[in-house]
Design an enzyme around this catalytic site. Structure first.
Site, PDB file in Angstrom:
ATOM      1  N   LYS A   1       0.796  -1.247   0.000  1.00 22.35           N
ATOM      2  CA  LYS A   1       0.000   0.000   0.000  1.00 22.35           C
ATOM      3  C   LYS A   1       0.824   1.290   0.000  1.00 22.35           C
ATOM      4  CE  LYS A   1      -1.957  -1.365   3.774  1.00 22.35           C
ATOM      5  NZ  LYS A   1      -2.772  -1.609   4.948  1.00 22.35           N
TER       6      LYS A   1
ATOM      7  N   ASP B   1      -5.385  -5.106  10.730  1.00 22.73           N
ATOM      8  CA  ASP B   1      -6.699  -4.430  10.757  1.00 22.73           C
ATOM      9  C   ASP B   1      -7.855  -5.404  10.519  1.00 22.73           C
ATOM     10  OD1 ASP B   1      -5.858  -4.743   8.126  1.00 22.73           O
ATOM     11  OD2 ASP B   1      -6.385  -2.721   7.469  1.00 22.73           O
TER      12      ASP B   1
HETATM   13  C1  GLC Z   1      -2.665  -4.793   2.810  1.00 27.32           C
HETATM   14  C2  GLC Z   1      -1.874  -5.324   3.996  1.00 27.32           C
HETATM   15  C3  GLC Z   1      -2.762  -6.108   4.925  1.00 27.32           C
HETATM   16  C4  GLC Z   1      -3.956  -5.250   5.319  1.00 27.32           C
HETATM   17  C5  GLC Z   1      -4.681  -4.748   4.088  1.00 27.32           C
HETATM   18  C6  GLC Z   1      -5.857  -3.837   4.429  1.00 27.32           C
HETATM   19  O1  GLC Z   1      -3.114  -5.870   2.055  1.00 27.32           O
HETATM   20  O2  GLC Z   1      -0.811  -6.138   3.531  1.00 27.32           O
HETATM   21  O3  GLC Z   1      -2.054  -6.490   6.073  1.00 27.32           O
HETATM   22  O4  GLC Z   1      -4.820  -5.992   6.120  1.00 27.32           O
HETATM   23  O5  GLC Z   1      -3.790  -4.038   3.270  1.00 27.32           O
HETATM   24  O6  GLC Z   1      -5.443  -2.701   5.114  1.00 27.32           O
END
Ligand code: GLC
Length: 477
Positions: free
Chosen positions: A186, A222
């Site tokens: 991200k 999360d």
């Molecule tokens: C990305 C991260 C993951 C998280 C997701 C949503 O995929 O690698 O850990 O849960 O974003 O935020």
């Protein structure tokens, strides 16, 4: 009129057969149709149920590879053990701090749990791009500084409060208070963190300041926070899903299936454990090539993590606006939209925000108020109904595909769990703000599998969920 754009100049034939609209009741009947040429140009974004079923089968294989000790190291969908084994029962009590890193902003929270009552104070801090791409030390010093300011503001600097750290990136965990970063996702790429224990990095940064005392009780994803937060209210919650900046899901798995959990740890003492699938990485190694489009390939090539997180790039908010922009650009170049003219700004990457997709699709059928506002913001005025309808069509293709892929993911997990009446707790800006995402997902999950389920918006999983994990963990201590 800008850029020499003549509204409707090279409109497809459909405009000619459009009946004039007289009043709003007729708006629906008078909605212009999207031409066959446009549909053809976008056809790869339309996924059939057969394709989605193949996505499910492949995801299921990848999940099994992630869970198995023999294949875990090479698996793309890692299925990390979280060491969260107890769901909340609604009796959790106390004051907890929470940190939330991994979405668009960084937050510090103070959460008070008292039975079914819940109070929360929080502060949002921006994470500038320079920090997202700087060194790990800079990032953790910034986090520690925000935490210290927050705690001092609330005059809590002399208390040792339990803290839950929502860190939304893939971690290898060997317990609740240790997590080694596997990769950044991200848009983050801070040096010196991959392979390191991020709890230790946080504690070192707090120690360097030496002005506040914190007891880190748990580090969590999360998705885990979302599941816990939902389970606090709804005992049937067994899956946590995020469709926000990124996309990922966690679910409750039988501990005996969690082969990759470290033997001898307390993992094997309880019947269930939350598994963080990290399904965003699904598709690496080519298994999703049969559904990826020219637009997905362009997104991937221009990202800071090419050939990684391919499923996430097709679903999540970080990429959705840009996907729509690429499709629009193709249509303009083919002379099928805006009379073949495009404001220069819209030719630039990142200029079509994901929130525009939700706004445009929020217009009632046959009305284009939001659509025209968005296009005006981008420098296009006096746009015809036909062009607006075409833009809306593109947005709906991109968001519908995202909702369907996320549905295929949830259907895979429901089949894997094999239980009826599972509630899926969901959070994230796309799910929250897109006007049809929930309905699209409900319909598609129903089509793709046979178990009964519910989709529920999970309120503030990253904050309340972190407090609940910390509460459950500190009770265990
Ligand atoms: C990305 C991260 C993951 C998280 C997701 C949503 O995929 O690698 O850990 O849960 O974003 O935020």
């Amino acid at each position: 009129m800008e850029h020499g754009y003549v509204p409707g100049a090279s409109l497809p034939v459909t405009l000619l057969i459009r009946r004039p609209c007289c009043n709003s009741n007729e708006a629906e009947m008078c909605t212009p149709e999207v031409s066959k040429q446009i549909r053809d140009a976008c056809k790869d974004l339309v996924l059939s149920d057969d394709q989605l079923r193949l996505v499910m089968q492949r995801l299921s294989d990848e999940i099994n590879r992630g869970l198995s000790r023999q294949t875990h190291d090479d698996a793309t969908v890692k299925c990390f053990t979280t060491y969260v084994q107890d769901l909340p029962n609604g009796t959790e009590k106390g004051n907890f701090l929470a940190l939330d890193l991994g979405g668009t902003n960084f937050r510090v929270l103070l959460i008070t749990l008292d039975g079914q009552n819940f109070d929360m104070k929080s502060k949002i801090y921006a994470i500038p791009q320079s920090l997202m791409l700087g060194t790990g030390t800079q990032l953790f010093d910034h986090i520690a500084q925000c935490l210290a300011l927050f705690v001092k503001d609330l005059k809590l600097q002399n208390e040792v409060l339990p803290l839950g750290f929502t860190f939304s990136f893939p971690l290898t965990q060997h317990g609740l208070t240790q997590g080694n970063l596997v990769r950044w996702t991200k848009g983050f790429n801070c040096s010196g963190v991959i392979g390191e224990d991020v709890v230790a990095l946080l504690e070192e940064a707090i120690d360097r300041r030496n002005d506040v005392k914190i007891d880190v009780c748990a580090i969590l994803n999360d998705t885990t926070g979302t599941l816990m937060s939902c389970a606090w209210k709804n005992q049937n919650c067994r899956i946590g899903l995020i469709v926000g900046t990124g996309s990922n899901a966690c679910y409750v798995e039988k501990t005996r299936n969690v082969e990759c959990a470290i033997p001898g740890n307390y993992a094997d003492h309880k019947s269930h454990m939350l598994i963080n699938t990290e399904w965003g990485a699904f598709g690496e190694g080519g298994v999703l090539d049969f559904v990826t489009t020219e637009f997905d390939r362009a997104i991937d090539e221009n990202s800071i993590n090419p050939s990684k997180q391919l499923f996430e790039k097709m679903i999540s908010g970080m990429y959705m606006g840009e996907l729509a922009r690429l499709v629009l650009e193709k249509l303009v170049n083919a002379g099928l939209l805006f009379g073949g003219k495009y404001p220069t700004d819209l030719r630039k990457r990142g200029k079509f925000f994901t929130k525009y997709v939700s706004e445009i699709e929020n217009d009632p059928k046959g009305k284009y108020t939001n659509c025209r506002e968005v296009l005006a913001e981008l420098g296009l005025r006096n746009v015809s109904d036909q062009d607006c309808e075409n833009v809306r069509y593109v947005c709906s293709l991109v968001s519908r595909r995202a909702a369907y892929l996320a549905s295929a993911g949830i259907a895979t997990l429901l089949n894997k769990m094999g239980e009826n009446n599972v509630t899926v707790g969901i959070d994230g800006s796309v799910y929250r703000f897109h006007p049809h995402f929930h309905d699209l997902m409900t319909a598609k999950i129903t089509e793709l599998q046979n178990y009964k389920f519910d989709l529920m918006l999970s309120e503030d999983g990253s904050g309340r969920g972190a407090a609940l994990v910390a509460a459950v963990a500190s009770q265990r201590r």
